[in-house]
Design an enzyme around this catalytic site. Sequence first.
Site, PDB file in Angstrom:
ATOM      1  N   LYS A 170      10.098   2.449  -2.269  1.00 21.96           N
ATOM      2  CA  LYS A 170       9.600   2.864  -3.586  1.00 21.96           C
ATOM      3  C   LYS A 170      10.710   2.660  -4.634  1.00 21.96           C
ATOM      4  CE  LYS A 170       6.379   5.806  -1.182  1.00 21.96           C
ATOM      5  NZ  LYS A 170       5.547   7.024  -1.168  1.00 21.96           N
ATOM      6  N   HIS A 216      -0.734  -0.118  -3.186  1.00 21.35           N
ATOM      7  CA  HIS A 216      -0.267   1.226  -2.810  1.00 21.35           C
ATOM      8  C   HIS A 216      -0.918   2.250  -3.737  1.00 21.35           C
ATOM      9  CE1 HIS A 216       2.311   4.674  -2.131  1.00 21.35           C
ATOM     10  NE2 HIS A 216       2.681   4.086  -1.004  1.00 21.35           N
ATOM     11  N   SER A 268       3.956  10.736   5.309  1.00 22.77           N
ATOM     12  CA  SER A 268       4.801  11.734   5.969  1.00 22.77           C
ATOM     13  C   SER A 268       5.129  11.418   7.434  1.00 22.77           C
ATOM     14  CB  SER A 268       4.166  13.132   5.853  1.00 22.77           C
ATOM     15  OG  SER A 268       4.086  13.525   4.491  1.00 22.77           O
ATOM     16  N   ASN A 286       8.924   1.537   3.014  1.00 20.93           N
ATOM     17  CA  ASN A 286       8.668   1.352   1.584  1.00 20.93           C
ATOM     18  C   ASN A 286       9.655   2.247   0.837  1.00 20.93           C
ATOM     19  OD1 ASN A 286       7.725   1.257  -1.005  1.00 20.93           O
ATOM     20  ND2 ASN A 286       5.743   2.234  -0.566  1.00 20.93           N
ATOM     21  N   GLY A 331       4.352  11.883   0.978  1.00 22.48           N
ATOM     22  CA  GLY A 331       5.438  12.668   0.399  1.00 22.48           C
ATOM     23  C   GLY A 331       5.224  14.170   0.423  1.00 22.48           C
ATOM     24  N   GLY A 366       7.686   5.997   3.948  1.00 24.29           N
ATOM     25  CA  GLY A 366       8.330   6.143   2.649  1.00 24.29           C
ATOM     26  C   GLY A 366       9.681   6.815   2.789  1.00 24.29           C
ATOM     27  N   GLU A 413      -3.200   5.015   4.249  1.00 30.88           N
ATOM     28  CA  GLU A 413      -2.316   6.070   3.759  1.00 30.88           C
ATOM     29  C   GLU A 413      -3.139   7.099   2.991  1.00 30.88           C
ATOM     30  OE1 GLU A 413       2.009   4.532   3.368  1.00 30.88           O
ATOM     31  OE2 GLU A 413       0.980   4.083   1.507  1.00 30.88           O
ATOM     32  N   GLU A 464       0.227   4.707  -5.203  1.00 30.14           N
ATOM     33  CA  GLU A 464       1.021   5.029  -6.396  1.00 30.14           C
ATOM     34  C   GLU A 464       0.801   3.981  -7.491  1.00 30.14           C
ATOM     35  OE1 GLU A 464       4.709   5.522  -4.301  1.00 30.14           O
ATOM     36  OE2 GLU A 464       3.930   7.366  -3.411  1.00 30.14           O
TER      37      GLU A 464
END
Length: 251
Positions: free
Chosen positions: A14, A98, A213, A12, A174, A234, A168, A100
Amino acid sequence: MSDAIRPLIAGNWKMNGLKSSTGEFEAMLGGAGALSGKADLLVCPPATLVAAFAGMARDGMVAVGAQDCHPKPSGAHTGDLAAEMFRDLGATAIIVGHSERRADHGESDALVRQKAEAAWRAGLTAIVCIGETRQQRDSGKTLDICKTQLAGSLPDGATSTNLVVAYEPVWAIGTGLTPTTGDVEEVHRFIRGVLTDRFKEEGDRIRILYGGSVKPSNAAELMGVANVNGALVGGASLKAADFLAIAAGCP
Ligand code: 13P
């Protein structure tokens, strides 16, 4: 990793990547063959790069996906993109729900479900993301949160080809932090139970990815956990060497 399920390593990107990033994707295509079929590979770049990547990947060993879609196939929705548009470009999957997007755009489980249905309507695989916040984990609510998100976000009629679930934990995204393998195992076992209860034998074959991560140094350990059928990556998916090394870590 369940023996019978072929792992999927999905990247991903992003909101990262420009036209100049095609070189990195080219390197992924170049390295994919050497993985000797250990895992299916998918890269989900920003919408601006889906056409270019899908064109490069034609007949290649890396599939291309998108990161979000609108529930509707077309219409007066300025700035939004339909699943059918991604299909038209050669995408095969769309990430929906997701954390986010849930956080930045207030997406509800009901909306995520509509987006997953939109992906199916266009003939694409929906990668539905779920996961708890740090506070929810600390208060012992992880499994409850996953249960609620799964119940609300997954449409009826899921199969092992139209659905991938990505677990996730929000606090692991991250941050460099990951749950213990024991914690990952517990949540993935729980998700597997929910999937088999609701989708019967199909639920036994639906891929459950771990995300948060994942990097070359921890991939093999995480991919070795029962009911972990791959990873949603990510930051480490932006570099071909790291992305391919993660895939190489699949058992
Ligand atoms: P990181 O691998 O950068 O933690 O991101 C995980 C993620 O959100 C993938 O969707």
